[in-house]
Design an enzyme around this catalytic site. Structure first.
Site, PDB file in Angstrom:
ATOM      1  N   CYS A  76       1.862   1.215  -6.864  1.00  0.00           N
ATOM      2  CA  CYS A  76       1.983   0.441  -5.625  1.00  0.00           C
ATOM      3  C   CYS A  76       3.342  -0.259  -5.560  1.00  0.00           C
ATOM      4  CB  CYS A  76       0.819  -0.525  -5.462  1.00  0.00           C
ATOM      5  SG  CYS A  76       0.705  -1.206  -3.796  1.00  0.00           S
ATOM      6  N   HIS A 177      -3.684   2.935  -5.322  1.00  0.00           N
ATOM      7  CA  HIS A 177      -4.186   2.245  -6.507  1.00  0.00           C
ATOM      8  C   HIS A 177      -5.125   3.166  -7.277  1.00  0.00           C
ATOM      9  CE1 HIS A 177      -2.465  -1.713  -5.827  1.00  0.00           C
ATOM     10  NE2 HIS A 177      -2.590  -1.426  -4.545  1.00  0.00           N
ATOM     11  N   GLU A 179      -6.129   2.795 -10.134  1.00  0.00           N
ATOM     12  CA  GLU A 179      -7.071   1.963 -10.903  1.00  0.00           C
ATOM     13  C   GLU A 179      -8.280   1.547 -10.084  1.00  0.00           C
ATOM     14  OE1 GLU A 179      -4.242   1.021  -9.654  1.00  0.00           O
ATOM     15  OE2 GLU A 179      -4.258  -1.061  -8.994  1.00  0.00           O
TER      16      GLU A 179
END
Lengths: 196, 251
Positions: A76, A177, A179
């Site tokens: 990001c 993202h 994650e």
């Protein structure tokens, strides 16, 4: 050892959790020596580009990151900071990838931030995307974007096509993202760790 | 293509889910972490945890809950309820939440929205607005919709966008609990006046309600609680339906 750069980025905790779920050995560090000696480096980022650069300068990490020769993954804002500059706060960034980060158009019909799950386009045959089908979704949250270029390894469409992932030499960046992108995001992080 | 989001909302009190749930296959349906995992597996796009604890002591349990959810859930989640300071925001985000929502506190102190947005980024700043249609206009209410204010809904939402909100979560008190559909007209008006995403809440009862909130209501996300908790509308079924109806969803 994987080193996660510690500079108070907003998604550090989420990236740590994702790495723990993958059972990856990693350390969180802002120590230049630890970062330089890493096998691979993950460079997280959420929030304001200028504030993030200020934090990196304060910690004396600008030259450290620019000089890394092992694989580095910017996530990001971490990806955006790898570029030359950002329109966000007119920030001078790390200048690893010669691109300028720009803002989505001030168009009343366009919701900004680009927030939610989106698919990728123009995904290249790249180890980062191994085992990931082109119709899979990733979670995006951003108001600024890296334009398409010869460094793009995947794009995403929102009003226009922008760079969803880039690579220049040992530096990799993803705008989404991983994650927070469910099992597919975990697959991508795992690819960075095992395939690159 | 960017998809419309489906967001289950879990009410939390003293670290436990409060709205009755009847999942046979959950070890502990009162454990928000178990429920959150189930929703994430089923394809929920995000989760919202709303802390409705009454006492300060109960509220302290939210940090541990956020930590446990973040450990196990790999989709974004928002935490709201009783957030009135950037210290608390910092603690919640540091424990692993992606966003916070502020409701009554924004009415009493609009600066808090700017403060949080400047410090942590607009992407984590959700402003929740409860409103009711009173004498021909939509008025903002605080304290779970119980206390009226003189604030007009749409101009308030615009002000919140100017202050740095990254998203608006609008609950129509008139529709909440009725299961007769979302406040599509007001939602469409809000969506046309804002450039940030709008999450619709209040009134979901049938699958068609979600279709309408995304088409007529122009919402970016639809939030609901009981219909998911009681498995009246399973998320995979809802998403297949929406896809068939031509709505872009993540499956």
């Amino acid at each position: 050892m994987i080193v996660l750069i510690d500079y108070d980025a907003g998604n550090t905790c989420s990236v740590m959790n994702a790495l723990k779920r993958l059972e990856v050995d990693f350390v969180l560090s802002d120590d230049p020596e630890v970062i330089r000696s890493a096998e691979k480096v993950i460079f997280p980022g959420v929030g304001h580009a200028k504030a993030a650069m200020d934090s990196l300068r304060e910690k004396g990490l600008v030259e450290v990151i620019k000089g890394l020769t092992q694989p580095v993954l910017g996530i990001c804002v971490g990806m955006q900071l790898l570029c030359t500059s950002s329109k966000e706060g007119d920030a001078d960034c790390l200048d690893v990838i010669p691109l300028r980060v720009t803002k989505f158009d001030e168009n009343p019909a366009l919701k900004v931030p680009h927030m939610g799950w989106n698919t990728l386009t123009n995904v290249q045959d790249h180890p980062l995307f191994k085992g990931i089908e082109s119709e899979e979704y990733f979670y995006f949250v951003h108001s600024y974007y890296v334009p398409q270029s010869s460094y793009s390894i995947a794009d995403c469409e929102y009003d226009l096509e922008f760079s969803a992932a880039v690579q220049k030499d040992n530096f990799y960046g993803i705008q989404f993202h991983a994650e927070k992108s469910g099992p597919i995001g975990a697959q991508l992080l795992s690819n960075f760790i095992t395939q690159i | 293509m960017l998809t419309k989001r489906i967001i289950p909302c879990l009410d939390i009190k003293n670290g436990r889910t409060v709205k009755g749930v009847n999942f046979l296959n959950l070890r502990d349906a009162g454990d928000p972490v178990e429920l959150a995992k189930k929703y994430a597996l089923e394809g929920a796009d995000e989760l919202v945890f709303l802390d409705i604890s009454a006492t300060q002591e109960e509220r302290e349990t939210i940090y541990d809950l956020v930590y446990r959810v973040a450990e196990q859930i790999n989709i974004p989640f928002t935490v709201g309820g009783g957030i009135a300071s950037s210290d608390k925001v910092s603690k919640i985000l540091n424990n692993g939440a992606d966003k916070v929502s502020v409701n009554s506190a924004a009415v009493y102190n609009p600066q808090i929205v700017k403060e949080i947005s400047d410090k942590f980024g607009a992407q984590c700043m959700v402003v929740a607005i409860d409103a009711r249609h009173v004498d021909g206009q939509w008025l903002v209410h605080t304290h779970g919709g119980s206390k009226p204010t003189e604030l007009e809904l749409f101009s308030w939402a615009e002000k919140m966008e100017d202050m740095g909100a990254g998203e608006i979560l609008f609950t129509s008190m008139d529709h909440d609990g009725t299961k007769e559909g979302f406040a599509c007209e007001a939602l469409a008006e809000m969506s046309s006046r804002l450039t940030i995403p709008v999450i619709a809440s209040g009134g979901a009862g049938k699958m068609v309600d979600f279709k309408e909130v995304f088409t007529d209501g122009k919402a970016d996300a639809g939030l609901a609680a009981s219909i998911f908790h009681f498995n009246e509308i399973p998320i995979p079924e809802l998403k297949s339906y929406l896809k068939e109806e031509g709505i872009s969803v993540r499956i």
